[in-house]
Design a protein around this motif. Structure first.
Motif, PDB file in Angstrom:
ATOM      1  N   VAL A 167       0.866  -1.182   0.000  1.00 18.98           N
ATOM      2  CA  VAL A 167       0.000   0.000   0.000  1.00 18.98           C
ATOM      3  C   VAL A 167       0.907   1.238   0.000  1.00 18.98           C
ATOM      4  CG1 VAL A 167      -1.743   1.292   1.288  1.00 18.98           C
ATOM      5  CG2 VAL A 167      -1.850  -1.202   1.228  1.00 18.98           C
ATOM      6  N   THR A 168       0.843   1.999  -1.066  1.00 21.70           N
ATOM      7  CA  THR A 168       1.674   3.203  -1.150  1.00 21.70           C
ATOM      8  C   THR A 168       1.061   4.299  -0.289  1.00 21.70           C
ATOM      9  OG1 THR A 168       2.454   2.684  -3.343  1.00 21.70           O
ATOM     10  CG2 THR A 168       2.493   4.993  -2.732  1.00 21.70           C
ATOM     11  N   ILE A 169       1.865   4.836   0.649  1.00 22.99           N
ATOM     12  CA  ILE A 169       1.321   5.898   1.512  1.00 22.99           C
ATOM     13  C   ILE A 169       1.890   7.260   1.137  1.00 22.99           C
ATOM     14  CG2 ILE A 169       0.886   4.305   3.422  1.00 22.99           C
ATOM     15  CD1 ILE A 169       3.341   5.694   4.827  1.00 22.99           C
ATOM     16  N   MET A 170       3.016   7.278   0.436  1.00 18.79           N
ATOM     17  CA  MET A 170       3.593   8.539  -0.023  1.00 18.79           C
ATOM     18  C   MET A 170       4.423   8.287  -1.271  1.00 18.79           C
ATOM     19  SD  MET A 170       7.088   8.368   0.956  1.00 18.79           S
ATOM     20  CE  MET A 170       7.599  10.029   1.260  1.00 18.79           C
ATOM     21  N   THR A 171       4.549   9.313  -2.094  1.00 17.54           N
ATOM     22  CA  THR A 171       5.429   9.196  -3.258  1.00 17.54           C
ATOM     23  C   THR A 171       6.442  10.336  -3.207  1.00 17.54           C
ATOM     24  OG1 THR A 171       3.926  10.523  -4.586  1.00 17.54           O
ATOM     25  CG2 THR A 171       3.678   8.133  -4.746  1.00 17.54           C
ATOM     26  N   GLY A 172       7.539  10.198  -3.959  1.00 14.49           N
ATOM     27  CA  GLY A 172       8.547  11.254  -4.050  1.00 14.49           C
ATOM     28  C   GLY A 172       9.402  11.356  -2.803  1.00 14.49           C
ATOM     29  N   ILE A 190       4.675  13.572  -1.831  1.00  8.70           N
ATOM     30  CA  ILE A 190       3.217  13.767  -1.752  1.00  8.70           C
ATOM     31  C   ILE A 190       2.683  12.666  -0.847  1.00  8.70           C
ATOM     32  CG2 ILE A 190       1.021  13.798  -3.012  1.00  8.70           C
ATOM     33  CD1 ILE A 190       2.619  14.608  -5.510  1.00  8.70           C
ATOM     34  N   CYS A 191       1.970  13.071   0.223  1.00  7.90           N
ATOM     35  CA  CYS A 191       1.451  12.083   1.178  1.00  7.90           C
ATOM     36  C   CYS A 191      -0.011  11.802   0.877  1.00  7.90           C
ATOM     37  CB  CYS A 191       1.581  12.601   2.607  1.00  7.90           C
ATOM     38  SG  CYS A 191       3.296  12.846   3.077  1.00  7.90           S
ATOM     39  N   ARG A 192      -0.363  10.548   0.885  1.00  7.39           N
ATOM     40  CA  ARG A 192      -1.763  10.174   0.653  1.00  7.39           C
ATOM     41  C   ARG A 192      -2.570  10.430   1.914  1.00  7.39           C
ATOM     42  NH1 ARG A 192      -2.843   4.121  -1.370  1.00  7.39           N
ATOM     43  NH2 ARG A 192      -5.060   4.554  -1.310  1.00  7.39           N
ATOM     44  N   LEU A 215       4.334   1.429   1.818  1.00  8.36           N
ATOM     45  CA  LEU A 215       5.472   1.734   0.940  1.00  8.36           C
ATOM     46  C   LEU A 215       5.672   3.220   0.706  1.00  8.36           C
ATOM     47  CD1 LEU A 215       5.539  -0.433  -2.311  1.00  8.36           C
ATOM     48  CD2 LEU A 215       7.121  -0.495  -0.394  1.00  8.36           C
ATOM     49  N   GLY A 216       6.920   3.604   0.523  1.00  4.67           N
ATOM     50  CA  GLY A 216       7.277   4.962   0.138  1.00  4.67           C
ATOM     51  C   GLY A 216       8.780   5.116   0.237  1.00  4.67           C
ATOM     52  N   GLN A 217       9.344   6.182  -0.341  1.00  3.74           N
ATOM     53  CA  GLN A 217      10.800   6.390  -0.275  1.00  3.74           C
ATOM     54  C   GLN A 217      11.247   6.745   1.135  1.00  3.74           C
ATOM     55  OE1 GLN A 217      13.009   5.661  -2.335  1.00  3.74           O
ATOM     56  NE2 GLN A 217      11.805   5.350  -4.179  1.00  3.74           N
ATOM     57  N   TRP A 222       5.943  10.707   6.392  1.00  4.29           N
ATOM     58  CA  TRP A 222       4.515  10.907   6.080  1.00  4.29           C
ATOM     59  C   TRP A 222       3.883  11.876   7.088  1.00  4.29           C
ATOM     60  CZ3 TRP A 222      -0.172  10.521   8.487  1.00  4.29           C
ATOM     61  CH2 TRP A 222      -1.310  10.496   7.672  1.00  4.29           C
ATOM     62  N   ARG A 223       3.182  12.865   6.577  1.00  4.91           N
ATOM     63  CA  ARG A 223       2.456  13.841   7.390  1.00  4.91           C
ATOM     64  C   ARG A 223       1.181  14.168   6.653  1.00  4.91           C
ATOM     65  NH1 ARG A 223       6.274  13.087   9.795  1.00  4.91           N
ATOM     66  NH2 ARG A 223       7.924  14.329  10.712  1.00  4.91           N
ATOM     67  N   HIS A 224       0.077  14.312   7.389  1.00  4.09           N
ATOM     68  CA  HIS A 224      -1.140  14.783   6.719  1.00  4.09           C
ATOM     69  C   HIS A 224      -2.107  15.330   7.753  1.00  4.09           C
ATOM     70  CE1 HIS A 224      -4.614  14.763   3.939  1.00  4.09           C
ATOM     71  NE2 HIS A 224      -3.656  15.029   3.075  1.00  4.09           N
ATOM     72  N   GLU A 225      -2.527  16.563   7.542  1.00  3.76           N
ATOM     73  CA  GLU A 225      -3.524  17.227   8.397  1.00  3.76           C
ATOM     74  C   GLU A 225      -3.234  16.999   9.879  1.00  3.76           C
ATOM     75  OE1 GLU A 225      -7.266  15.851   6.823  1.00  3.76           O
ATOM     76  OE2 GLU A 225      -7.156  17.292   5.168  1.00  3.76           O
ATOM     77  N   GLY A 226      -2.008  17.295  10.281  1.00  3.52           N
ATOM     78  CA  GLY A 226      -1.641  17.213  11.693  1.00  3.52           C
ATOM     79  C   GLY A 226      -1.277  15.813  12.169  1.00  3.52           C
ATOM     80  N   LYS A 227      -1.505  14.810  11.346  1.00  9.06           N
ATOM     81  CA  LYS A 227      -1.140  13.439  11.740  1.00  9.06           C
ATOM     82  C   LYS A 227       0.264  13.139  11.243  1.00  9.06           C
ATOM     83  CE  LYS A 227      -5.381  11.934  12.941  1.00  9.06           C
ATOM     84  NZ  LYS A 227      -5.728  11.972  14.351  1.00  9.06           N
ATOM     85  N   ARG A 228       0.949  12.275  11.977  1.00 15.02           N
ATOM     86  CA  ARG A 228       2.304  11.875  11.600  1.00 15.02           C
ATOM     87  C   ARG A 228       2.327  10.377  11.319  1.00 15.02           C
ATOM     88  NH1 ARG A 228       5.357  16.220  13.916  1.00 15.02           N
ATOM     89  NH2 ARG A 228       7.282  15.055  14.114  1.00 15.02           N
TER      90      ARG A 228
END
Ligand code: SAM
Ligand code: SF4
Length: 449
Positions: A167-172, A190-192, A215-217, A222-228
């Motif tokens: 499951v890809t959670i971030m790219t780049g 870019i974080c999903r 998965l991700g580099q 990974w960060r999104h809307e205040g979540k880590r």
């Protein structure tokens, strides 16, 4: 655990099971055949899974040999020059088959597709379609499916096999390591959104998937809307029966995450944390953003949280400017961290990166010797650590069913790879005693449960 090698750190895993149909049939392609070849890391294996679903939805039957395929997709890696050389060899072969009328179309996707190099390759080898990692979804239209606008959506989950999925959670990647072409070919991070990841995980688990790999580099960035990242990992671990993640960056790795690995039952106690060098001077030249001591402290937290767990890393030998003293520091770090395995790479200059222009080229013979010294140190440690597992009884998740020798390949909760004497199906669990161990793998007898 994976073997110590000079190959990609996340070497391709054989695909098992058939991807499920998504119901977006393309009538025009019925009766056609396609062959997908994957080079490089797990991100590429995962992207190939998504392309596999697209071609199946479009009515293509998948074949294994180029000469049986109407469409050949080469999903490529650009991280080291030898990966590009291999792809050139395949393109030459495909041109010959095309001249003989045995292959009709060739698509080049993945990291080479996103690099300048692809323009030259397209002209030299008459490639029909070139896609980078950012627009893999455009393959849909090429094979006659409705236009897609995103590659990573819950509607198009990628599978490694029915029982395990990526499951890809971030790219780049937002780092600029001196030697690395990834930010150029895969773009900025870019974080999903959390909701999209959880929806995909829930769908997969409902469909019978047992093992999820996030998965991700740099997944831990990974960060999104205040979540880590740790929030996401914990949320996934509530839903998934078994979860692992790769790959992480030491600068982003929080102690909280390391402790969660130890505490949460469904997280595999296995950490891949690339260090690259044990020398602070080299880490600075590489722009890694941490010192060796900080890395050691992270490892202490991990070992305390999961004493039985497995630790792997990536190391580059022969980066421009690396002295004998720098190399000694790397050997010291290998001793201190007692890696269970490591992916060791000889530096490969990538055009467009800072290191490709840097002074202080290390002679090939020196690189070769340093490579072997690091390899030996890693293997000795790994062998010692694996011996401690002998005699123990382990619950083993079967990843790949038995081959001709009657041995299946499984994984313990500590993240050790085990050969087990069983015909149990992939996706099931067996309990067996570890009878012996090598530097890369444990050997268990017939299951007791
Ligand atoms: N994002 C991950 C990280 O920073 O740890 C690694 C991604 S990279 C695709 C995988 C590994 O390839 C790196 O950790 C590094 O050891 C190796 N690598 C990348 N560029 C390289 C180069 N130019 N020469 C040799 N090894 C390289
Ligand atoms: Fe490359 Fe560094 Fe990004 Fe990893 S963190 S992908 S090595 S630039």
């Amino acid at each position: 655990m994976s073997s110590t090698t000079n190959e990609a750190p996340t070497a391709p895993i054989p695909l098992l099971g058939k991807p499920k149909q998504q119901g977006r049939k393309g009538a025009s392609s019925v009766g056609k055949t396609a062959c997908i070849r994957t080079f490089g890391c797990q991100m590429n294996v995962h992207d190939s899974d998504r392309m596999r679903r697209m071609i199946q939805d479009a009515g293509y039957a998948e074949v294994q040999r180029y000469e049986d395929a109407d469409l050949v997709i080469l999903n490529t890696c650009y991280v080291r020059e030898n990966a590009v050389d291999r792809v050139r060899g395949h393109l030459g072969e495909l041109n010959r088959l095309r001249r003989e009328g045995r292959v009709k179309k060739v698509a080049l996707t993945g990291c080479i597709g996103a690099a300048e190099e692809s323009t030259r390759l397209r002209e030299t080898y008459n490639i029909d379609l070139v896609l980078g990692t950012h627009n893999t979804y455009e393959l849909a239209e090429f094979v006659g499916l409705p236009t897609m606008r995103e590659t990573y959506t819950p509607e198009l989950p990628g599978t490694e096999g029915e029982h395990s999925a990526f499951v890809t959670i971030m790219t780049g990647c937002n780092y600029q390591c001196s030697y690395c072409i990834v930010p150029t070919v895969r773009g900025r991070m870019i974080c999903r959104p959390l909701g999209s990841v959880i929806e995909e995980v829930e769908n997969l688990v409902a469909g019978g998937t047992e093992y999820l790999t996030l998965l991700g580099q740099t997944v831990d960035a990974w960060r999104h809307e205040g979540k880590r990242f740790c929030d996401l990992l914990e949320a996934v671990s509530e839903v998934a029966p078994r979860v692992w993640f790769t790959t992480s960056h030491p600068s982003n790795m929080e102690d909280r995450t390391l402790r969660a690995i130890g505490e949460r039952e469904t997280i595999v106690k296995r950490l891949h944390l690339p260090v690259q060098s044990g020398s602070d001077r080299m880490l600075k030249i590489m722009h890694r953003g941490y010192k060796a001591e900080r890395y050691r402290r992270k490892i202490e937290v991990f070992r305390e949280a999961a004493p039985d767990g497995t630790l792997s890393t990536d190391i580059i030998v022969g980066h421009p400017g690396e002295t004998e003293e720098d190399h000694e520091r790397t050997l010291e770090l290998v001793e201190d961290c007692e890696f269970d395995s490591a992916y060791i790479f000889k530096f490969s200059p990538r055009r467009g990166t800072e290191a490709a222009e840097a002074p202080g080229t290390v002679p090939d013979a020196v690189v070769g010797r340093r490579f072997l010294e690091v390899l030996r140190a890693v293997e000795q440690n790994a062998f010692r650590r694996n011996q401690r597992k002998v005699g123990g009884v382990e619950e083993i998740f079967i990843r790949h069913g038995a081959t001709e020798d009657g041995k299946a390949i499984g994984e313990t909760w500590s993240g050790h790879a085990v050969h087990v004497d069983t015909d149990a199906a992939p996706g099931s669990y067996v309990t067996a005693k570890v009878e012996s161990a090598g530097p890369h793998v444990l050997y268990a007898g017939a299951p007791t449960g």
